[in-house]
Design a protein around this motif. Structure first.
Motif, short mmCIF file in Angstrom:
data_model
loop_
_atom_site.label_atom_id
_atom_site.label_comp_id
_atom_site.label_asym_id
_atom_site.label_seq_id
_atom_site.Cartn_x
_atom_site.Cartn_y
_atom_site.Cartn_z
N ARG A 196 -40.91 -11.15 9.84
CA ARG A 196 -41.75 -9.96 9.68
C ARG A 196 -41.75 -9.47 8.24
O ARG A 196 -42.79 -9.09 7.71
CB ARG A 196 -41.29 -8.85 10.63
CG ARG A 196 -41.69 -9.07 12.07
CD ARG A 196 -41.44 -7.83 12.91
NE ARG A 196 -40.05 -7.43 12.92
CZ ARG A 196 -39.13 -7.87 13.78
NH1 ARG A 196 -39.47 -8.72 14.70
NH2 ARG A 196 -37.88 -7.42 13.71
N ALA A 197 -40.57 -9.50 7.60
CA ALA A 197 -40.49 -9.05 6.20
C ALA A 197 -41.32 -9.97 5.30
O ALA A 197 -42.04 -9.49 4.41
CB ALA A 197 -39.03 -9.03 5.74
N ARG A 214 -43.91 -11.82 6.26
CA ARG A 214 -45.32 -11.58 6.60
C ARG A 214 -45.83 -10.31 5.94
O ARG A 214 -46.92 -10.28 5.37
CB ARG A 214 -45.47 -11.47 8.12
CG ARG A 214 -46.92 -11.23 8.56
CD ARG A 214 -47.00 -10.71 9.97
NE ARG A 214 -46.38 -9.40 10.03
CZ ARG A 214 -45.71 -8.95 11.09
NH1 ARG A 214 -45.57 -9.69 12.15
NH2 ARG A 214 -45.17 -7.74 11.07
N ASP A 215 -45.01 -9.24 5.99
CA ASP A 215 -45.42 -7.98 5.38
C ASP A 215 -45.60 -8.12 3.87
O ASP A 215 -46.55 -7.59 3.30
CB ASP A 215 -44.41 -6.88 5.69
CG ASP A 215 -44.39 -6.50 7.16
OD1 ASP A 215 -45.35 -6.87 7.88
OD2 ASP A 215 -43.41 -5.86 7.58
N GLN A 254 -48.83 -9.96 3.27
CA GLN A 254 -49.98 -9.08 3.49
C GLN A 254 -50.16 -8.09 2.35
O GLN A 254 -51.28 -7.83 1.91
CB GLN A 254 -49.83 -8.33 4.81
CG GLN A 254 -50.05 -9.20 6.02
CD GLN A 254 -49.79 -8.48 7.33
OE1 GLN A 254 -49.15 -7.42 7.36
NE2 GLN A 254 -50.27 -9.05 8.42
N ARG A 255 -49.05 -7.56 1.84
CA ARG A 255 -49.13 -6.63 0.71
C ARG A 255 -49.63 -7.35 -0.54
O ARG A 255 -50.39 -6.78 -1.33
CB ARG A 255 -47.75 -6.00 0.46
CG ARG A 255 -47.37 -5.03 1.55
CD ARG A 255 -45.99 -4.43 1.36
NE ARG A 255 -45.89 -3.80 0.05
CZ ARG A 255 -44.76 -3.71 -0.63
NH1 ARG A 255 -43.66 -4.21 -0.15
NH2 ARG A 255 -44.74 -3.10 -1.80
N TYR A 276 -43.74 -10.10 -5.53
CA TYR A 276 -43.74 -10.96 -4.35
C TYR A 276 -42.75 -12.11 -4.53
O TYR A 276 -41.95 -12.39 -3.64
CB TYR A 276 -45.15 -11.51 -4.09
CG TYR A 276 -45.21 -12.50 -2.97
CD1 TYR A 276 -45.16 -12.08 -1.65
CD2 TYR A 276 -45.30 -13.87 -3.22
CE1 TYR A 276 -45.20 -12.98 -0.61
CE2 TYR A 276 -45.34 -14.78 -2.19
CZ TYR A 276 -45.29 -14.34 -0.89
OH TYR A 276 -45.32 -15.24 0.15
#
Length: 95
Positions: A54-55, A57-58, A61-62, A73
């Motif tokens: 999830r981290a 993926r987030d 997305q950011r 990133y």
């Protein structure tokens, strides 16, 4: 009454087996053991991997939305990789 006891015993046996598989998954098994482990036991043991996913993926997305620059990133991915390497070192078998 006997049928209820049989069902309860069966449920208890399955529950105990899942707990045992969960403990094995936490403590680790020899390489290749995952293919013989039921998916539920693997799912129970991989909460941390799902959190990391999830981290990641987030962060992706950011990055795509523009709220995170490429350098940040890369730094976030490097930090996640370093943490994963420390927690799950690669084991190279002796040949």
């Amino acid at each position: 009454m006997v049928a209820v006891m049989l069902v309860a015993t069966s449920i208890a046996a399955v529950y105990i087996a899942l707990i045992a598989l969960h403990v094995q998954a936490i403590h680790g098994d020899p390489p290749g053991a995952d293919r013989h482990r039921p998916r539920l036991a693997t799912w129970l043991a991989t909460r941390e991997e799902r959190r990391r996913g999830r981290a990641e993926r987030d962060a992706a997305q950011r990055l795509m939305s523009g709220s995170l620059d490429q350098a940040s990133y890369r730094a976030a991915m490097a930090a996640m990789a370093a943490q994963d390497a420390a927690e799950h070192p690669v084991e190279i078998p002796n040949t």
